[in-house]
Design an enzyme around this catalytic site. Structure first.
Site, PDB file in Angstrom:
ATOM      1  N   TRP A 194       0.822  -1.209   0.000  1.00  0.00           N
ATOM      2  CA  TRP A 194       0.000   0.000   0.000  1.00  0.00           C
ATOM      3  C   TRP A 194       0.861   1.265   0.000  1.00  0.00           C
ATOM      4  O   TRP A 194       0.377   2.370   0.248  1.00  0.00           O
ATOM      5  CB  TRP A 194      -1.010   0.015   1.132  1.00  0.00           C
ATOM      6  CG  TRP A 194      -0.443   0.035   2.519  1.00  0.00           C
ATOM      7  CD1 TRP A 194      -0.163   1.145   3.265  1.00  0.00           C
ATOM      8  CD2 TRP A 194      -0.122  -1.094   3.329  1.00  0.00           C
ATOM      9  NE1 TRP A 194       0.341   0.773   4.488  1.00  0.00           N
ATOM     10  CE2 TRP A 194       0.375  -0.596   4.562  1.00  0.00           C
ATOM     11  CE3 TRP A 194      -0.193  -2.477   3.139  1.00  0.00           C
ATOM     12  CZ2 TRP A 194       0.796  -1.441   5.590  1.00  0.00           C
ATOM     13  CZ3 TRP A 194       0.223  -3.300   4.165  1.00  0.00           C
ATOM     14  CH2 TRP A 194       0.700  -2.783   5.359  1.00  0.00           C
TER      15      TRP A 194
HETATM   16  S1  SF4 Z   1       7.256  -1.416   3.617  1.00  0.00           S
HETATM   17 FE1  SF4 Z   1       7.536  -1.300   1.402  1.00  0.00          FE
HETATM   18  S2  SF4 Z   1       6.703  -3.248   0.595  1.00  0.00           S
HETATM   19 FE2  SF4 Z   1       5.933  -2.996   2.705  1.00  0.00          FE
HETATM   20  S3  SF4 Z   1       3.919  -1.990   2.425  1.00  0.00           S
HETATM   21 FE3  SF4 Z   1       5.429  -0.358   2.797  1.00  0.00          FE
HETATM   22  S4  SF4 Z   1       6.079   0.291   0.709  1.00  0.00           S
HETATM   23 FE4  SF4 Z   1       5.054  -1.707   0.506  1.00  0.00          FE
END
Ligand code: SF4
Ligand code: SF4
Length: 105
Positions: free
Chosen positions: A43
């Site tokens: 997200w």
């Molecule tokens: S940490 Fe990175 S992979 Fe995990 S939800 Fe957030 S943006 Fe997406």
């Protein structure tokens, strides 16, 4: 909305895996490269981008949020975070944020 991990740049440090709130990032074996297992579930919280010290993670800014295919990665310099945005035409822009003043933006 998702991220892409550059395997050439990834050192396998595992920091992104520790911070992903959705448990979407993995390594196959200790010391190997990170990968996103469920890209559709991402997200876009950007935690992994901010944690990666090797510029190995890019984030896609979709048309739905005005990005039209732009990609972004993050570098850090003291208290400053630099958001490097490259649009589909290759034009680059940097947005710098002072972490200590984040609440005033
Ligand atoms: S940490 Fe990175 S992979 Fe995990 S939800 Fe957030 S943006 Fe997406
Ligand atoms: S934080 Fe960056 S270098 Fe470390 S495992 Fe994740 S993508 Fe690879």
């Amino acid at each position: 909305m998702s991220i892409r991990i550059n395997r050439e740049k990834c050192t396998g440090c595992g920091k992104c895996i520790e911070v992903c709130p959705g448990t979407l990032l993995f390594k196959e074996v200790e010391g190997s490269k990170a990968f996103i297992k469920y890209p559709k579930e991402c997200w876009g919280c950007t935690s992994c981008l901010k944690e990666c010290k090797f510029e190995a993670i890019s984030y896609y800014l979709g048309a739905d949020i005005g990005g039209n295919g732009s990609i972004m990665h993050v570098t850090e310099e003291g208290n400053e975070l630099h958001w490097h945005i490259t649009d589909a035409g290759g034009n680059k822009k940097i947005i710098s944020i002072d972490r200590t003043k984040a609440n005033s933006y």
